[in-house]
Motif scaffolding. Structure first.
Motif: not given
Length: 405
Positions: A192-193, A211-214, A226-227, A245-246
């Motif tokens: 994100l961003g 994407l956000d995490w998950d 996105c993790t 993120a990873s």
């Protein structure tokens, strides 16, 4: 009328005053564009995230990113005294990439630092592509390459997706983005961003997936997740306005984990349980220091994370290409291979540009010992000249530290 001697003196004074000003002008050339999107431009895309509060993103575990001011003064001294420590003593050997016409079942080509081309079930995913000469918004300040890129970015085959881990300069490079925009059609998948940076650089909306995490996206038959990672973000004074993120790359038959840049986190075990096990992990091993121990893993922690993730083959990233810390150039991979032997973890350490067939990895070949560290050889003082002055080195260090690498 002034005498010739007086005119010469006046010209010398003007040159002396103009020299630093011209150098500063050159150092700042292109800065606004390279810095990326403003906090205001980013805010509409991030405000709904559970990771975002108080105007910034947060790790899920307490994570100091920089030491207190007193310790930073010590780091400035260390920067001067140990500035050559992370340099190689001899040229880093390169391999001209040999990429097949069709993507393989499972392979990875490492281009240096965190840049790699991953082949998964007949698809290609490019991760953290950085082909620029300097990881900085300035053309004159900031860490430069310790080895050339093994091949031009224009020679890459068609890729199906580009993954970015965060917006630090050694992971998000404006010149490389522009080349990929011109030569590729793949979407950019980003935390994100970061899409705000890309939009400002001319990447069309249809090529940006944030994407956000998950968060999950499907591209070309692959599932890209996105993790969580344990790091921070920022392209100078604005901090943590975009997410880090990873990534997990899941194909019909194989799974890959890309760590990007992260400190060790208990989240790795959860990622492994939910989305693993992984045939291949790409994990950062370099640029560690006690002063920023929570945002960069040591080589031993990378081996631990590999185990948490249920990894098969471990390929180290985030080392060898840029001088971002104070350890010796080869130390990260020396410590990694020792820890991997103790834990019976299979490791492949390609030269920059070398492709590894993950399903039939080659025997471990120690090529880094012959390169050695400049810290082990006599050094000449390089304090003369604006480009290598204490001010320039301090500014370069500040650029690297503000981005956390």
């Amino acid at each position: 009328m002034p005498s010739p001697a007086a005119r010469r003196t006046a010209l010398a004074v003007v040159a002396t005053l103009a020299g630093p000003a011209a150098w500063v002008t050159r150092a700042a050339w292109g800065l606004p564009t390279a810095l990326g999107a403003s906090r205001r431009a980013v805010r509409p895309y991030v405000a709904g995230s559970p990771q975002f509060s108080g105007g910034r993103f947060h790790n899920r575990v307490t994570t100091p990113s920089l030491p207190p001011a007193s310790a930073r003064r010590g780091l400035l001294r260390q920067m001067h005294d140990e500035r050559h420590t992370g340099l190689p003593a001899h040229p880093v050997p390169l391999v001209r990439p040999e990429l097949p016409a069709e993507a393989a079942e499972l392979a990875v080509t490492w281009f240096g630092h965190s840049s790699a081309l991953v082949e998964v079930d007949g698809r290609r995913v490019l991760v953290d592509p950085v082909w620029g000469e300097r990881v900085s918004p300035s053309p004159l300040l900031g860490p430069t390459r310790l080895h050339p890129a093994p091949a031009p970015v224009t020679e890459l085959p068609r890729v199906d997706a580009v993954l970015l881990s965060h917006d630090h300069y050694d992971h998000l490079d404006l010149p490389t983005v522009r080349e990929l925009l011109r030569t590729q059609t793949a979407p950019f998948l980003v935390p994100l961003g970061i899409g705000a940076h890309l939009r400002g650089w001319g990447v069309p909306e249809e090529r940006i997936v944030e994407l956000d995490w998950d968060g999950v996206a499907s591209v070309a038959g692959l599932t890209l997740t996105c993790t969580e990672a344990r790091h921070f973000s920022g392209r100078f004074f604005s901090r943590d306005t975009t997410l880090w993120a990873s990534w997990v790359i899941t194909g019909p038959r194989h799974r890959v984990f890309f760590g990007g840049d992260t400190g060790y986190t208990p989240a790795f075990a959860g990622i492994g349980a939910r989305l693993g096990p992984f045939d291949l992990t790409l994990l950062p091993i370099g640029a560690y220091n006690d002063a920023w121990q929570y945002i960069h893993m040591t080589p031993e922690e990378a081996v631990r994370a590999h185990g948490d993730l249920g990894g098969g083959l471990l390929v180290p990233i985030h080392w060898a290409t840029f001088n971002l810390a104070f350890h010796r150039w080869a130390e990260p991979v020396q410590r990694l291979t020792a820890a991997a032997r103790r834990s019976q973890v299979q490791v492949a350490v390609p030269r920059p540009g070398e492709r590894v067939d993950v399903l039939a990895p080659p025997p471990l070949d120690d090529w880094w010992t012959a390169v050695g560290s400049a810290a082990d050889e006599p050094q000449e003082d390089d304090d003369a000249g604006a480009g290598s002055s204490v001010l320039a080195r301090a500014a370069s260090w500040l650029v690297a530290r503000r981005q956390g690498d």
